[in-house]
Design a protein around this motif. Structure first.
Motif, short mmCIF file in Angstrom:
data_model
loop_
_atom_site.label_atom_id
_atom_site.label_comp_id
_atom_site.label_asym_id
_atom_site.label_seq_id
_atom_site.Cartn_x
_atom_site.Cartn_y
_atom_site.Cartn_z
N SER A 132 -1.40 8.45 -4.83
CA SER A 132 -1.02 6.86 -4.72
C SER A 132 -0.35 6.55 -3.39
CB SER A 132 -0.30 6.57 -6.01
OG SER A 132 -1.14 6.85 -7.15
N LYS A 133 0.59 7.49 -3.07
CA LYS A 133 1.36 7.03 -1.88
C LYS A 133 0.23 7.24 -0.47
CE LYS A 133 5.42 8.17 0.63
NZ LYS A 133 6.59 9.14 0.73
N LYS A 146 -2.22 4.22 -0.44
CA LYS A 146 -1.44 3.08 -0.29
C LYS A 146 -1.26 2.99 1.28
CE LYS A 146 2.64 0.31 -1.49
NZ LYS A 146 3.89 0.08 -2.26
N GLU A 147 -0.67 3.95 1.80
CA GLU A 147 -0.48 4.24 3.34
C GLU A 147 -1.62 3.97 4.06
OE1 GLU A 147 1.46 7.86 3.83
OE2 GLU A 147 3.30 7.19 3.16
N ASN A 192 -4.56 2.36 3.10
CA ASN A 192 -5.19 1.03 3.02
C ASN A 192 -4.47 0.07 3.84
OD1 ASN A 192 -7.03 2.01 0.95
ND2 ASN A 192 -5.73 1.19 -0.72
N ASN A 193 -3.34 0.36 4.54
CA ASN A 193 -2.77 -0.56 5.37
C ASN A 193 -3.36 -0.60 6.65
OD1 ASN A 193 -0.71 -1.11 3.66
ND2 ASN A 193 0.70 0.50 4.15
N SER A 206 -9.74 3.12 2.32
CA SER A 206 -9.37 4.59 1.65
C SER A 206 -10.61 5.28 1.84
CB SER A 206 -8.83 4.54 0.50
OG SER A 206 -8.36 5.91 0.01
#
Length: 878
Positions: A631-632, A635-636, A638-639, A643
């Motif tokens: 998940s981390k 999330k990183e 996708n910034n 993904s």
């Protein structure tokens, strides 16, 4: 104060309303009776007066009509019609209510008509005229004329002995009706006056009664109000109020007051004793609560210990059994295993599965006692379930010469919602016992539908009956069979079973909302009856499970999937590695959750088989860390850009028997859950579900092999193999006999230089370990060589025995002239080596071709059956 007023008003009002109601009711009844009877008397009197008035009018009319008729007859006899007319007119004048007199001849002509003289001499045709003209006797007739009620008296008139006509006298009934109506009006007025008088009397009585009842109610209710006031004080705990109650009378009220005073005294004493007992009881309750709390903690600790024991036992027993059954499946897939070893592996698997059944039964019973069993309801096809069980036991019953009968109610729903697994286990346990202990006769399963009242239409009760014709159970043993490890005398003698199947089955049935009963008689058999509650399901809600197929390889052209196997037991790791390695997966292994997490970070597998119980880090923690890190990372990433991280599929592996571990694993991030010992088909299904791989199945491969075999029959002919050098054929035969794949590969490469088509066919057979088929094709080549040698030898023998040159011997053209029926009979006789049958066929051929028959006899006498068979088959092919 408000309560006192309400109570006071309530008692007095009840007494007042009761008595007033009684008075009003009695007065109404008496008035009604009086008025009713008075009305009856008046009506009778009026009726008598009316009858008398009618009788008087009737007598007057009859007397006058009779006298006038006599006078008319005299005047007619003397032809004095003028006198007759005057007399009749005078009579009408003298009689006040006499309306008219009509004298009519028998032909209907009016001779005299006092009301309308203009009608004299005319024929009268009115309904009343026609009624009167035909009368031969005196009569009366009532009718309305111009709205006036009339009564007409009719008298026949004679002239001598001959009927001359009739005399009609009409009286008006209007005066009489007026008198009657006036009398009725007087009666009505009298009745109304009587009712008014009754109402005034009732009002007077109600007023007087109300005054009396108010006085009486106050007299009677005051003592009761006083007692109720003291009772309320006593109810609030003021027992001194009982001593204030005074007894002023010796009637029922006084007795009640005395009883209240004594009761208050007893209550005061009891309350004091109760208070003392309450203090003692409160102390005892506190002590007992402390003891119960202590017992509860001990019970919870014992239950926790039992649960831990079950979890450990499940893991410790099922883990090695997983290795035993798993490696037995791996070994059974080998193509080089001899038939004897295949049978040995089958024995290992059957006994291992039997041991697994015993372990599951013991653990199931322990889970039931610990309250850890729950229903796993789903929609399924009940008819299909029964069909599967019937097929399961049909062979076993047939081997024991038993008749297996399944009787199903036509109204039985096909799709139901309940626990399919537990229902299947109950049916298998009961049917297995019935077949096992029945030596001869019938084993019957009956399934019927029983509707429940006061329940939803979609819920039913389904009843199952399993009946056998076995030895039966003694009455004193019928309850023991449902006890854990309890067995009947028959079961102990047979040394079969553990005594756990029936107790578990009964618990499962009770869990599904039903109960189980047993009926048995020694020597006559046993009947088990149980029912379950189930809801009807829709066909659209049924998820069909495809049948298991044997996976033999992966389809070509697929990615190389990375699979991580996490297991602390080396045997369990090797089992999955051996099972999956031959399929071309990229495999790695880890001994604990920490290693699994490190390998996942560095290698990024597509799928992880995760054991849950491991040292260092268990599977739960490892799964949580992987999911958190995933998940981390997503999330990183996708910034900055979409993904590209693929989520890893994690399937939990556990030897635990508890269902809550499944939900716990899924909550921690596992995608699925598999229990040990697992079946290889289950492993392949999960991999296909989460990776989307495509398999090659044994059934499909066998169908392809059959197609290739047909193709190879045309390729690997005796003539084609004859093109191969004898040295290569010799080495090919040796490699097939020894199952030496290296030797076969080398010789096939040499053959490819001679004939590439034959080399490809042989290579495909070698890759699929079809060594027996290679030998069978080489045998055809040997037969061909033998045929050539036999042909040379037969030619010389032919010339020596017949004196005929070889070129004159029978050819294929001669054999082809034989009918197909005789050739088929000859082929069958040669294949079973039956000389008598061959002689019969050759004798029939002799009639068609003598030389051919002699040649066949020569081959038969030399036992050259292969030559004979080859000639026949070549003829058929041709």
């Amino acid at each position: 104060m408000i309560k006192k007023i309400r109570l006071k008003s309530s008692i007095r009002l009840k007494l007042l309303f009761t008595m007033m109601g009684m008075i009003i009711g009695l007065l109404v009844i008496l008035s009604f009776i009086q008025i009713y009877f008075q009305k009856e008397i008046l009506d009778n009197e009026l009726h008598i007066r009316i009858e008398l008035m009618r009788d008087n009018l009737d007598q007057r009319g009859k007397s006058l009509s009779y006298n006038l008729s006599a006078q008319v007859e005299e005047d007619i006899a003397s032809y004095n019609f003028l006198s007759l007319m005057n007399g009749l007119k005078k009579t009408v004048k003298d009689e006040e209510d006499l309306k008219y007199i009509i004298l009519m001849k028998s032909n209907g002509i009016a001779q005299i008509h006092t009301l309308n003289p203009a009608l004299q001499g005319e024929v009268l045709t009115q309904k009343e005229d026609n009624f009167a003209v035909w009368k031969n006797k005196s009569d009366t007739h009532e009718f309305d004329k111009d709205g006036i009620p009339i009564i007409e008296f009719i008298e026949p008139v004679r002239f001598g002995n001959t009927r001359w006509g009739v005399l009609r006298l009409a009286y008006s009934l209007e005066p009489l009706n007026k008198v009657i109506q006036s009398a009725r009006n007087k009666n009505t007025v009298w009745i109304q006056n009587a009712m008014i008088r009754s109402v005034f009397v009732m009002i007077w009585f109600i007023a007087a009664g109300s005054f009396i009842m108010l006085f009486l109610s106050a007299k009677l209710s005051n003592p009761m109000i006083t007692l109720s006031k003291y009772a309320q004080q006593i109810a609030r705990g003021d027992f001194s109020a009982g001593r204030k109650i005074s007894v002023d009378s010796k009637d029922e009220t006084g007795i009640l007051a005395l009883a209240f005073r004594d009761m208050a005294k007893d209550l005061e004493t009891s309350y004091r004793e109760l208070a003392a007992y309450s203090r003692t009881l409160e102390k005892n309750v506190m002590e007992r609560t402390a003891e119960l709390e202590k017992s509860k903690k001990l019970a919870e600790a014992a239950n926790q210990t039992k649960s831990e024991f079950l979890a450990n036992m499940s893991h410790e027993l099922r883990t090695p059994l997983n290795a035993v059954l798993g490696f037995a499946q791996v070994i059974a897939r080998s193509h080089t295993l001899s038939s004897e070893n295949q049978e040995n592996i089958g024995i290992i698997r059957r006994n291992g599965e039997h041991l697994l059944t015993l372990i599951n039964q013991v653990l199931s019973l322990a889970k039931i006692e610990a309250g850890r069993v729950s229903l796993n309801e789903k929609n399924f096809d009940l008819q299909n379930l029964l069909h599967d069980i019937e097929e399961m036991f049909a062979l076993k019953a047939g081997n024991r010469n038993l008749q297996l009968v399944f009787e199903k109610d036509n109204a039985l729903p096909r799709y139901v919602h309940t626990d399919e697994v537990k229902l299947r286990q109950v049916l298998i346990n009961l049917l297995n016992n019935a077949v096992k202990f029945t030596k001869e006769g019938v084993v019957t399963l009956r399934v019927s539908l029983k509707n429940l009242r006061n329940r939803k239409d979609t819920e039913h009760v389904i009843q199952f009956e399993i009946e056998d014709t076995g030895p039966g159970i003694a009455p004193e043993e019928t309850e023991d069979v449902f006890e854990a490890f309890g067995q009947t005398a028959t079961g102990r003698q047979a040394h079969e079973g553990t005594g756990l199947g029936l107790p578990i089955s009964r618990k499962f049935v009770q869990l599904m909302g039903g109960n189980m009963q047993i009926e048995s008689e020694i020597g006559c058999g046993t009947l088990f009856i149980f029912d379950i509650r189930a809801q009807v399901a829709d066909a659209a809600d049924i998820t069909l499970t495809p049948p298991d197929r044997c996976v033999i390889a992966l389809e070509p052209g697929q990615p190389c999937y990375r699979i991580l196997i996490v297991e602390d037991k080396p045997d369990s790791r090797q089992l999955l590695i051996r099972l999956l390695d031959s399929f071309g997966f990229d495999l790695r292994e880890a001994k604990n959750g920490q290693e699994a997490f490190d390998i996942w970070q560095a290698w990024r597998p597509h799928l992880i088989w995760m054991d849950l119980r491991m040292p260092v880090m268990d599977g739960y923690e490892a799964t949580r860390r992987i999911r958190e890190r995933e998940s981390k990372m997503i999330k990183e990433e996708n910034n900055y850009f979409p993904s590209s991280i693929r989520r890893c599929s994690i399937i939990a592996l556990t030897a635990s028997a508890f269902e809550e571990q499944r939900s716990e694993a899924l909550e921690d991030g596992c995608d699925d859950f598999v229990r040990k010992p697992f079946n290889e088909q289950e492993i392949f299904r999960k991999i296909q579900k989460y990776l989307g791989v495509r398999y090659v199945y044994k059934e499909e491969q066998e169908a392809e092999d059959r197609r290739q075999l047909t193709k190879w029959k045309d390729t690997l002919t005796a003539e084609a193999i004859a093109t191969i050098s004898p040295e290569c054929i010799k080495i090919l035969k040796l490699g097939a006999e020894r199952a030496d794949i290296l030797l076969l590969s080398s010789v096939i490469d040499q053959i490819r230089g001679q004939n590439a088509t034959i080399a490809d066919a042989l290579a495909r057979l070698a890759e699929n370990f079809e060594y027996d088929k290679i030998l069978s094709y080489l045998k055809i080549h040997n037969v061909h060589e033998k045929e050539q040698k036999t042909e040379d030898r037969t030619s010389s023998q032919w010339k020596g025995r017949t004196g005929i040159e070889v070129e004159d011997a029978p050819t294929l053209d001669d054999i082809s002239m034989v009918p197909a029926e005789l050739l088929a009979m000859l082929e069958e006789a040669v294949e079973i080596a039956d000389p008598e049958m061959m002689n019969d066929v050759i004798n029939q051929i002799r009639d068609l071709n003598l030389l051919l028959a002699d040649a066949l006899v020569l081959l038969m006498n030399d036992f050259d059956y292969d030559r004979m068979l080859a000639l026949v088959k070549k003829t058929e092919d041709r």
